[in-house]
Design a protein around this motif. Structure first.
Motif, PDB file in Angstrom:
ATOM      1  N   HIS A 105      41.724  28.511  38.425  1.00 51.80           N
ATOM      2  CA  HIS A 105      40.743  30.219  38.289  1.00 51.80           C
ATOM      3  C   HIS A 105      42.313  31.104  38.031  1.00 51.80           C
ATOM      4  O   HIS A 105      42.894  30.035  37.958  1.00 51.80           O
ATOM      5  N   LEU A 106      41.378  31.577  37.909  1.00 56.52           N
ATOM      6  CA  LEU A 106      42.275  33.358  36.944  1.00 56.52           C
ATOM      7  C   LEU A 106      42.296  33.758  37.711  1.00 56.52           C
ATOM      8  O   LEU A 106      42.876  35.107  37.873  1.00 56.52           O
ATOM      9  N   TYR A 107      41.114  34.259  38.654  1.00 58.35           N
ATOM     10  CA  TYR A 107      41.315  35.218  39.214  1.00 58.35           C
ATOM     11  C   TYR A 107      40.811  35.287  40.574  1.00 58.35           C
ATOM     12  O   TYR A 107      40.168  33.787  41.243  1.00 58.35           O
ATOM     13  N   PHE A 108      42.148  35.719  41.417  1.00 55.10           N
ATOM     14  CA  PHE A 108      42.020  35.985  42.753  1.00 55.10           C
ATOM     15  C   PHE A 108      41.401  37.325  44.000  1.00 55.10           C
ATOM     16  O   PHE A 108      41.639  37.451  43.745  1.00 55.10           O
ATOM     17  N   TYR A 109      40.973  36.630  45.073  1.00 55.77           N
ATOM     18  CA  TYR A 109      40.905  38.172  45.545  1.00 55.77           C
ATOM     19  C   TYR A 109      40.631  37.732  47.562  1.00 55.77           C
ATOM     20  O   TYR A 109      41.173  36.523  47.991  1.00 55.77           O
TER      21      TYR A 109
END
Lengths: 110, 111
Positions: free
Chosen positions: B29-33
């Motif tokens: 995964h490339l997007y983190f929140y």
């Protein structure tokens, strides 16, 4: 600013009955999610709706999306006790962040 | 099936102390929140992170908060000087462009 309204906030249903939870949002979005949360637990993904007219079903739950009306519904068919939980809709904006609705606390009564 | 993990599951800290919440996102995964949920309330967005920098942050994410991806696998949220109102469940999520997957959360209690 994206606003997401969900209703009802609380829903008490008898087993075997049908009901619908509504999710309205204020601006255009490409993606809408429905999550289930049990008390003290994390968010369980139920559905991801990507396009206008999308309908998805899993067991007794069915979700639909009308992007023109900016409305999604989560329909519960013949409710059973195991469905008691809080249900959230969440709308993704152009920056890919989620704005959540207030949640609907569903209680199924025998 | 790969999943997002978070540690610790519960952290108790005194007001004014620093805390670091840790997350291991799903590997490709490339997007983190980070999101938070005050007890009984809705889930609120804090910050998103992509390509080693913050892509967006909310009003909640003030100077007391910071995020880091120190080693290519962990994703951390630091609160420098905790306040009572920081007590909440903090959720990490990751995404490869299709769907956000949430971790189990860390319950932070500030006393």
């Amino acid at each position: 600013e994206l606003k997401v309204e969900q209703n009802p906030l609380f829903l008490s249903m008898q087993e075997g009955k049908n009901y619908t939870i509504y999710c309205n949002y204020s601006t255009t979005s490409d993606r809408l999610y429905w999550y289930r949360q049990d008390p003290g637990k994390s968010l369980e993904s139920l559905f991801v709706l990507l396009s206008n007219g999308a309908v998805k079903q899993e067991g007794r739950l069915m979700a639909s999306l009308d992007t023109k009306a900016r409305l999604s519904t989560l329909h519960i068919t013949a409710a059973v006790h195991d469905l008691s939980a809080t249900y959230f809709c969440a709308v993704e904006d152009e920056y890919e962040k989620l704005t959540f609705g207030t949640g609907t606390r569903l209680t199924i009564i025998p | 099936e790969p999943e997002v993990t978070q540690t610790p599951s519960h952290q108790v800290t005194q007001m004014g102390q620093e805390v670091i919440l840790r997350c291991v996102p799903i590997s490709n995964h490339l997007y983190f929140y980070w999101y938070r949920q005050i007890l009984g309330q809705k889930v609120e967005f804090l910050v998103s992170f992509y390509n080693n920098e913050i892509s967006e942050k909310s009003e909640i994410f003030d100077d007391q908060f910071s995020v880091e991806r120190p080693d290519g696998s962990n994703f951390t949220l630091k609160i420098r000087s905790t306040k009572l109102e920081d007590s909440a469940m903090y959720f990490c999520a990751s995404d490869r462009g299709y769907e956000q997957y949430f971790g189990p959360g860390t319950r932070l209690t500030v006393t």
